[in-house]
Design an enzyme around this catalytic site. Sequence first.
Site, PDB file in Angstrom:
ATOM      1  N   LYS A  90       0.817  -1.204   0.000  1.00  0.00           N
ATOM      2  CA  LYS A  90       0.000   0.000   0.000  1.00  0.00           C
ATOM      3  C   LYS A  90       0.867   1.279   0.000  1.00  0.00           C
ATOM      4  O   LYS A  90       2.086   1.207   0.117  1.00  0.00           O
ATOM      5  CB  LYS A  90      -0.941  -0.015   1.213  1.00  0.00           C
ATOM      6  CG  LYS A  90      -2.002  -1.134   1.136  1.00  0.00           C
ATOM      7  CD  LYS A  90      -2.829  -1.067  -0.128  1.00  0.00           C
ATOM      8  CE  LYS A  90      -4.184  -1.733  -0.048  1.00  0.00           C
ATOM      9  NZ  LYS A  90      -4.173  -3.200   0.011  1.00  0.00           N
TER      10      LYS A  90
HETATM   11  C1  LIG Z   1      -5.564  -3.923   0.657  1.00  0.00           C
HETATM   12  C2  LIG Z   1      -7.011  -3.674   0.710  1.00  0.00           C
HETATM   13  C3  LIG Z   1      -7.803  -4.055   1.799  1.00  0.00           C
HETATM   14  C4  LIG Z   1      -7.338  -4.931   2.916  1.00  0.00           C
HETATM   15  O1  LIG Z   1      -6.146  -4.660   3.453  1.00  0.00           O
HETATM   16  P1  LIG Z   1      -5.218  -5.750   4.180  1.00  0.00           P
HETATM   17  O2  LIG Z   1      -4.402  -4.853   5.047  1.00  0.00           O
HETATM   18  O3  LIG Z   1      -4.417  -6.436   3.139  1.00  0.00           O
HETATM   19  O4  LIG Z   1      -6.091  -6.643   4.969  1.00  0.00           O
HETATM   20  C5  LIG Z   1      -9.147  -3.705   1.801  1.00  0.00           C
HETATM   21  N1  LIG Z   1      -9.684  -3.010   0.791  1.00  0.00           N
HETATM   22  C6  LIG Z   1      -8.964  -2.642  -0.274  1.00  0.00           C
HETATM   23  C7  LIG Z   1      -9.612  -1.857  -1.359  1.00  0.00           C
HETATM   24  C8  LIG Z   1      -7.608  -2.969  -0.360  1.00  0.00           C
HETATM   25  O5  LIG Z   1      -6.922  -2.641  -1.451  1.00  0.00           O
END
Ligand SMILES: *Cc1c(COP(=O)(O)O)cnc(C)c1O
Length: 397
Positions: A186
């Site tokens: 992210k």
């Molecule tokens: C990455 C992501 C999540 C979940 O995040 P994690 O930390 O991997 O559990 C939820 N929604 C979206 C749109 C994402 O891209």
Amino acid sequence: MPGFEIFGDEERKQVNDVLESGILMRYGFDGMRNGHWKAKEFETTFAEKMGAEYCQLVSSGTSALTTALASAGIGAGDEVIMPSFTFVASFESILALGAIPVLVNIDETLTLDPAAVEAAITSKTKCVMPVHMCGSMADLDALQAICTKHDLLLLEDACQALGGTYKGRQLGSIGDLGCFSFDFVKTITCGEGGAIITNNKQFYINSDQYQDHGHDHVGNDRGAEIHPAMGYNYRISELHAAVGVAQLGKLDAIIEIQKRNYTIVRNELATIEGVTFREVPEGGEENYSFVSFFLPNEELAKKVHKALGKGGVDANFYWYTNNWHYINGWEHLRNLKSFGNLSTDVRNQLEKLNNTDFSKSDAVMSRTISSLVKIGWTEEEVKERAAKMKAAIKSVL
Ligand SMILES: *Cc1c(COP(=O)(O)O)cnc(C)c1O
């Protein structure tokens, strides 16, 4: 988009603060932690940066969504409206509470179509969950108006849109609740981590308790704390929070570099006849983590995606068939594959998925390609990439 590209001395220093005291937990051990409270520090800084009253840090973006829903009183049998194009965490976080995911069409914003949301509302609907995919947002004014009219919660999944804004406000800070992910790929990362922001004090108190077994966190004797309601363990560790503190300090610079790199690619693609771009709602500014564009039809989009690969341009996503962010890829959901029993309510809703008309979403997704924007590229490298993309696309169109 990935903050991991610029992992460095700042992260090491923050983690070392924690390693030196040996207190890897975010709560308690006050006298032994050398004054370091990394999770608390992150929460305070992040809330301020997002323009929100409160922030609760948790172990992932998925647990942030579950905790946010739980904190707002959503539980078994409640319906939550979510888009057909998203990460699997959307339905996972809803199902974890015994609540019912209701999937609806997206439009050319690549997020919830407000008309589809309104059409899906029933007496059981409690929440609308837009997902700001690939760095840009849903039409939040339209969704807010629908939520106000029908007395529903608006929960923004801003996991992919940290740093983007809508009418001058940070994405995630506009709905009743907003969620973020700090997983490894992210915009900024904790390794694993997530956050909930809200201006609602009761939701904040509930989320604080829910993510730590229902502890009320009053006083300084953890063993003597009381438990106003049942919770779960979605705590973040102090080590992960420490990485996040360093990464948060780099967020503004990350967005700035993404904007520069995005603009170079976008301007080049804009010169190609037949290429158009995702719609950004009026007043919105992306976080520039992806350039998402449309080709005239499915066949050309598939050919372009292939040509980009052959042309040596990496990190282009054709979500429609080549990935697991669209309903086409969720066979396990559509076929109710679960290790244990699902409630009748949930089963009845999921069984409808194979017969629901997603042609409006198909018409958008089948033409969409998203091209990742990295922050490690030099200006020269982005220009080269943009030229290669143009050549590859022109070879097809
Ligand atoms: C990455 C992501 C999540 C979940 O995040 P994690 O930390 O991997 O559990 C939820 N929604 C979206 C749109 C994402 O891209």
